[in-house]
Structure formats: structure tokens, C-alpha cells
Scaffold this active site. Structure first.
Site, PDB file in Angstrom:
ATOM      1  N   GLY A 119       6.858  -8.858   0.664  1.00 52.70           N
ATOM      2  CA  GLY A 119       7.782  -8.245  -1.260  1.00 52.70           C
ATOM      3  C   GLY A 119       7.232  -7.317  -1.446  1.00 52.70           C
ATOM      4  O   GLY A 119       7.904  -6.423  -2.099  1.00 52.70           O
ATOM      5  N   CYS A 167      -5.117 -14.101  -4.294  1.00 54.66           N
ATOM      6  CA  CYS A 167      -4.500 -15.784  -5.034  1.00 54.66           C
ATOM      7  C   CYS A 167      -5.094 -16.457  -5.173  1.00 54.66           C
ATOM      8  O   CYS A 167      -4.497 -17.983  -4.819  1.00 54.66           O
ATOM      9  CB  CYS A 167      -2.927 -15.884  -4.223  1.00 54.66           C
ATOM     10  SG  CYS A 167      -3.349 -16.415  -2.253  1.00 54.66           S
TER      11      CYS A 167
END
Length: 669
Positions: free
Chosen positions: A407, A527
Site C-alpha cells: 500500500g 502501528c
């Protein structure tokens, strides 16, 4: 006229109906010249009928005079055209009485069966004057209605400002009054905002004044027991009985938070703050399913109330977002194509010009023709942030050290406009399959896929303009996607992950070319929301690489990084980093830091200069004193022996033990 037209039947003749005057139809009658003809069609009656017809003519003359003054008689509401006055009210009273008498005369034969006509009439109905269409079509009539209502209610006349506002609202929208209306709307919005703020403040003050140990619940109709913190034995008894009820745990969490926020005033006597915190953590583990270690670690990051919001936000899934592939289409065209397929979406926000948020869809988002054609990529909104902070420029060499599933790599290639080179690396060779598939589907022609350990990459290749390191982490920011994080993380996992992240960030710094004309930047992201994986790693990199400094990420939102946490103090520049939380920004928990690599300063040259100057001063002093300095070999022998042993170790030879080495040296001497 044709044959069919001759045989065509003509229109039916209108039926003659008797018109009975009543109070409801009196105002809607119009004056016409055929009143005498109508009177001839009616059956002859007494002298009261003649008198009634003359009064109707008088009413018609009044209505004609009103038409001459410019009042529209074709309006639907008849009562708007009648002005209040003593003469008119008297005439209407007499008309109503005579019309009632007339009706009584007409229905003389059937009046015996009617005892009381009041129940037949029902409640009095009011006319509905308030619609937007009537406001636009009949502004004059509306003003008359308002004056009549004000007179009937007996209220005081409004002031000039309110009157001006009402007249502005009644008038049609034009270029002249547009500015005044906009100002009035702004004032109303500001007043509503002030009222909302006042309500929130009042609610907060009432919440402060509310005692926890009340005898009533929120509705005030059921008596409840006052909150009492359970003891350790009571908690063990609850566990032995199968655990407490869910509703009881939820209420106890709420009460503990309420007490911890106002501990001095609401705490029980003899109970410490740590006892309330311990009980709250136990309830969090029971209610949300965390292990005790991770619950305490996440609880320490926030204030008490915000911690509960964070745990609650992790139970809700994040919105589905997609990223437009600008190499194949534009966001506007993509949105229109998906809307035509039954997808409800809108832009994510002003901070990105390629993101779309999907609310609902009649088709699977991951199987549309646009998806298969590479027009968009299913990607979380938080994954946009590192690439936006990196801000790659065309014709640059960029490295993505942990790139799968692609991504961020494809986003970088789109920003480069298929110029330059993007090296997409991932240590797991199995994950490079999905990476390669996404690269081909999205049409990225400047991507090179490779599989190396990130810690070896400076030896394999270096000299990059920009490096993106989305380091492997514990995943505490994406608990809503992977709930297994709640139970499978321990202190050892965080220690191993932080050690790996420190190694990777040093390798990423070494892979950047400091003399790059356009770049020399590194973006570190995770994250995770823990300090061990974020601020501690960044502070370690700043200490180990003096030629690196933190710069602004360029992100318009997000909270600043911690400069101190639970006794640990970090570099003050760590506040330039950004934190993102699910309960604040409605996206996955994320951390972004941006470094600038500068050229290294050669410290060896300066040390040589210093030694040279010192030796020069020593020589000059020796020449001046002209003293002979002798060499004592006995004092220097241990140092010479030690240096010889070190040289043998460096060459790979095995030196003799110190005792044997000393004997051989003395024997040779």
C-alpha cells in the site's frame, strides 16, 4: 365540422345547488353582479331573506373597494382580506344570527330529531397559515395574519430589531438583503454555539455536584445501593462463584473512574488511590478481555477517563477507506463510478486528496471492475500518513524497508509519477507475492521488489534520497482488527521488538545519502501506541547518530510525542513527532517521526590537530629547558607486553597466558 364532432356529446349542464350562508363560507364569498339572478332562482321566503341579500351587496361593495386598494382577492384564505373594525364585527354578528335563523327555517321539518348540535360540530379547527410556499406567494397576507394574532393575543409589540428580522425573513431573497440574512444566520449560529457550550458546562457542573453514593439511579425511580469498593477477599469470592455480572462490572468501572477523577472528595476513608486503580484494571481485563500486563501498559498512557474511551474505541471497527491510484484515474472520476455501482462514500478529509471513506456498498469493494483495473487500493487511513510525511519528489531513489503488502510502496510510486526508482524490500519472501501482485495491478513501473533482512541493507545498497521504515511492531494500535493482541503480548515481546526496531532505524539512517540535493529524509512509523516502540526508539537513534535531527512531519493534525514518560526523559525535539489514536482521530493507532540526515563532522582531524599542537608546545618547552629526558625501560615493560598481546589477538594468533608471557619476556631480556 367533421362527422365525429357532430355526434360528440356536449358538456353536462351544471346542477343548481342551494347555498346556505354560514360562518365558514362568509369570508370566501366574492362580490359579483349575478346576486340578483341567484336570488330569483331561490324559493321565495320571508322579508328576512330580502334583508340578507341587501347586506350581501353591501359586503360585495366593501370587497370591491379593497380590490381597488391593491389587495388580491384571488387568494385562497378569505379571512386575510377582512379588516377588524366595530362596524364589520357588528354586521358579521347580525349575518351569523340571521343565517342561523335561515338554516333553522329551512330545516324546520327535521329539527325535532336533533336535541343538541354541539357534539356534531366537534372541536374548533384552526387555519394553518405557516408554509414556505405561502410565505413566498403571499407576504402581505402573512403580515396581516401576524398583526391579527398579535392583537388577539394581546402581546406587546416586538422591538425594532426583531421586527426588522421578521421583515427580512418575509421578504424574498435578493442581492440587497442577502448580506443581511447571512449576518443574521451567523448570529443565530453563534448564539446556538454559546448555548451548547453553556449546556455542556452546566452538565459538567451538575456532574461534579452529583455524589456517587446516592440512593437513586439515573432515572430516579429505583433505589440502588451506594458504591463500595470491594475488598480482596470479596473479589476472590466473586471469581470462585464464576465471576461478577457484566452489568455490575460496567457500573463498577464507571464509579471507579468517577472517584479517581475527584479522588479527594469522593474516595472512601481508608482506601488509597492504588486500590481503586487496581480494581479498575481488574474490571477492564474482565470486561474487555485483556491480560493484566497489556491493560496496565495501555492504561498508563492516558488519563483515567480517556483510557476507558481508548479501550472502548478498540471494540469498534474503523471505517473502510480506499486510496485512489492517481496513475490510472482521478478521485472525482473514481467516486462517480463507484456511486453509479451503488457505493455510498465521501472524501476522508482535507488532509488527503486521494482518500475516500466507504459507508455502505451494494457490491464487494474488493471485487469491482475498478479495483481489478487498479483504480484504487483498499488501505487504512492511517497508512496514508507516513507517505505524506515522507513527501517523495520525482526522480528520487526511495527505499521502503518493510513494504508488504504494497500500500505504501504504490502510494510512493504514484507520488513519484512513475519516475525515479522505488526499492520495495520485505524480509518475508512469502509476502512479496502479494506485494508484486499489487504493484502490477496498480501499474507501478518504477518499483524493484527484493527480499533482504533490513539490518543487512546498508551493506547491500545505500545512497538513497529517502527511506521509509514502517517497522514491525506489537500492533497495539490495530486491536480492532486483530483482537488476539489483547492476550498474546508480554513484556519479553516488547523488549525484543524494541531491540529490533532500534537496529532497523540505525540501518535506515546509514542507508540515506546525506549529501542528497532534494532528500536525505527518513520516516519512522509504527502501528503501535506504546512508548517503548516509539519515543524510546527515536531517542535512541538521536543519541547514536549525532548527524541526525528530527524535523516537522508536515501533518496538520495528531498529538505531540511524549518528551517524558514515567520517569524517562527524552530529547525535547521528540515533540515534533505525531501520535494518532482511534478514540480521537477515528483511525488506527499510529506513530510517525521524520528525521533529517546531515553530513558527518570529522572529529578525527580535530583530535589530530590537538595532538600536533600539544607535541609542538612540549618540544618548544624541552628546547627552552634543554634538559635530557631519559627512557626507563623497566617502567614501560608491562605496557609494551600488553600491547604485544593485543596485536597477536588482532592477527588471530593465540597469545600466551600472562604469567608465561612475562617469563619469556624476562628470559629474553
Amino acid at each position: 365540422m367533421g362527422r365525429r364532432a357532430k355526434l360528440k356529446q356536449g358538456p353536462p349542464e351544471p346542477l343548481e345547488k342551494k347555498i346556505f350562508p354560514s360562518s365558514k363560507q362568509l369570508g370566501k364569498r366574492k362580490a359579483d353582479d349575478n346576486s340578483e339572478e341567484r336570488s330569483t332562482l331561490r324559493p321565495k321566503k320571508r322579508a328576512k331573506d330580502i334583508q340578507l341579500q341587501t347586506k350581501r351587496k353591501v359586503q360585495g361593495s366593501h370587497s370591491k373597494s379593497k380590490v381597488s386598494h391593491g389587495i388580491d382577492q384571488d387568494s385562497e384564505g378569505g379571512w386575510e382580506d377582512v379588516e377588524d373594525g366595530p362596524g364589520l364585527s357588528a354586521r358579521s354578528r347580525s349575518l351569523f344570527q340571521e343565517s342561523d335563523n335561515e338554516e333553522m327555517d329551512v330545516f324546520d321539518d327535521n329539527i325535532d330529531g336533533i336535541i343538541d348540535d354541539e357534539p356534531l360540530r366537534g372541536p374548533a379547527k384552526k387555519f394553518d397559515f405557516g408554509t414556505d410556499e405561502e410565505d413566498e406567494l403571499q407576504p402581505a397576507s402573512k403580515s396581516l395574519i401576524k398583526t391579527k394574532k398579535s392583537k388577539k393575543s394581546g402581546s406587546k409589540a416586538p422591538d425594532s430589531s426583531s421586527a426588522g428580522e421578521t421583515t427580512d425573513e418575509d421578504e424574498p431573497l435578493t442581492m440587497k438583503n442577502m448580506e443581511a440574512r447571512s449576518r443574521a444566520l451567523d448570529k443565530e449560529a453563534a448564539a446556538e454555539a454559546e448555548l451548547d457550550i453553556q449546556e455542556v458546562q452546566d452538565a459538567y457542573t451538575t456532574d461534579d455536584d452529583m455524589e456517587v453514593d446516592g440512593e437513586e439511579d439515573e432515572e430516579g425511580d429505583i433505589d440502588i445501593e451506594p458504591f463500595r469498593l470491594p475488598t480482596a477477599s470479596e473479589r476472590e469470592e466473586e471469581k470462585a462463584n464464576g465471576g461478577p455480572d457484566v452489568h455490575l462490572v460496567q457500573r463498577r468501572m464507571r464509579e471507579c473512574v468517577h472517584v479517581l477523577v475527584r479522588f479527594k472528595r469522593l474516595a472512601e476513608k481508608g482506601r488509597s488511590r492504588s486500590e481503586y486503580v487496581e480494581q479498575l484494571l481488574a474490571d477492564i481485563c474482565e470486561y474487555y478481555g485483556y491480560n493484566s500486563f497489556l491493560a496496565e501498559k495501555l492504561f498508563q498512557l492516558f488519563p483515567v477517563e480517556e483510557a476507558i474511551e481508548f479501550f472502548e474505541a478498540n471494540e469498534v471497527s474503523r471505517p473502510v477507506t480506499i486510496r485512489t491510484n492517481t496513475l490510472r484515474t482521478r478521485r472525482r472520476d473514481l467516486a462517480q463510478a463507484l456511486v453509479n455501482r451503488g457505493v455510498n462514500l465521501e472524501p476522508i478529509g482535507k488532509w488527503t486528496n486521494v482518500g475516500l471513506q466507504v459507508f455502505e456498498s451494494n457490491v464487494p469493494i474488493g471485487a469491482t471492475p475498478e479495483y481489478l483495473a487498479g483504480h484504487y487500493m483498499l488501505q487504512a487511513a492511517s497508512s496514508f500518513l507516513p507517505v505524506i510525511a515522507l513527501a517523495p519528489q520525482p526522480n528520487e531513489r526511495v527505499l521502503d524497508m518493510a513494504s508488504a503488502p504494497g500500500g505504501k510502496t504504490t502510494h510512493i510510486a504514484a507520488l513519484l509519477q512513475n519516475t525515479g526508482v522505488v526499492f520495495a524490500n520485505d524480509a518475508n519472501k512469502a509476502r512479496t507475492k502479494s506485494l508484486t501482485a499489487n504493484v502490477h495491478r496498480l501499474g507501478c513501473k518504477n518499483v524493484v521488489v527484493c527480499s533482504y533482512d533490513g539490518r543487512e541493507f546498508p551493506k547491500v545498497m545505500g545512497g538513497f534520497d529517502r527511506v521509509l521504515l514502517d517497522a514491525p511492531c506489537s500492533g497495539t494500535g490495530v486491536i480492532s482488527k486483530d483482537s488476539s493482541v489483547k492476550t498474546n503480548k508480554s513484556d519479553r515481546d516488547f523488549a525484543l521488538l524494541s531491540h529490533l526496531q532500534k537496529q532497523l532505524i540505525l540501518c535506515a539512517i546509514d542507508s540515506v545519502a546525506p549529501d542528497s540535493k532534494t532528500g536525505g529524509y527518513i520516516v519512522y512509523s509504527t502501528c503501535s501506541v506504546t512508548v517503548d516502540e516509539n519515543e524510546a526508539v527515536v531517542d535512541y537513534a538521536l543519541r547514536k547518530r549525532p548527524n541526525v535531527k528530527l524535523v516537522d512531519t508536515g501533518l496538520e493534525f495528531g498529538r505531540e510525542g511524549f518528551t517524558s514518560f514515567r520517569g524517562k526523559t527524552f530529547n525535547p525535539s521528540v515533540r515534533l513527532t505525531r501520535r494518532f489514536y482511534p478514540h480521537v482521530h477515528n483511525m488506527d493507532g499510529f506513530y510517525v517521526a521524520k528525521f533529517k540526515v546531515e553530513k558527518r563532522v570529522k572529529t578525527s582531524n580535530s583530535s589530530d590537530v590537538c595532538t600536533n599542537t600539544e607535541s609542538a608546545t612540549v618540544e618548544s618547552a624541552a628546547d627552552e629547558q634543554k634538559e635530557d629526558i631519559g627512557f626507563n625501560s623497566d617502567e614501560d615493560r608491562p605496557f609494551l607486553e600488553e600491547s604485544k598481546r593485543r596485536r597477536m589477538k588482532a592477527k588471530g594468533l593465540r597469545p600466551l597466558p600472562r604469567s608465561a608471557f612475562n617469563k619469556t619476556v624476562t628470559a629474553s631480556a
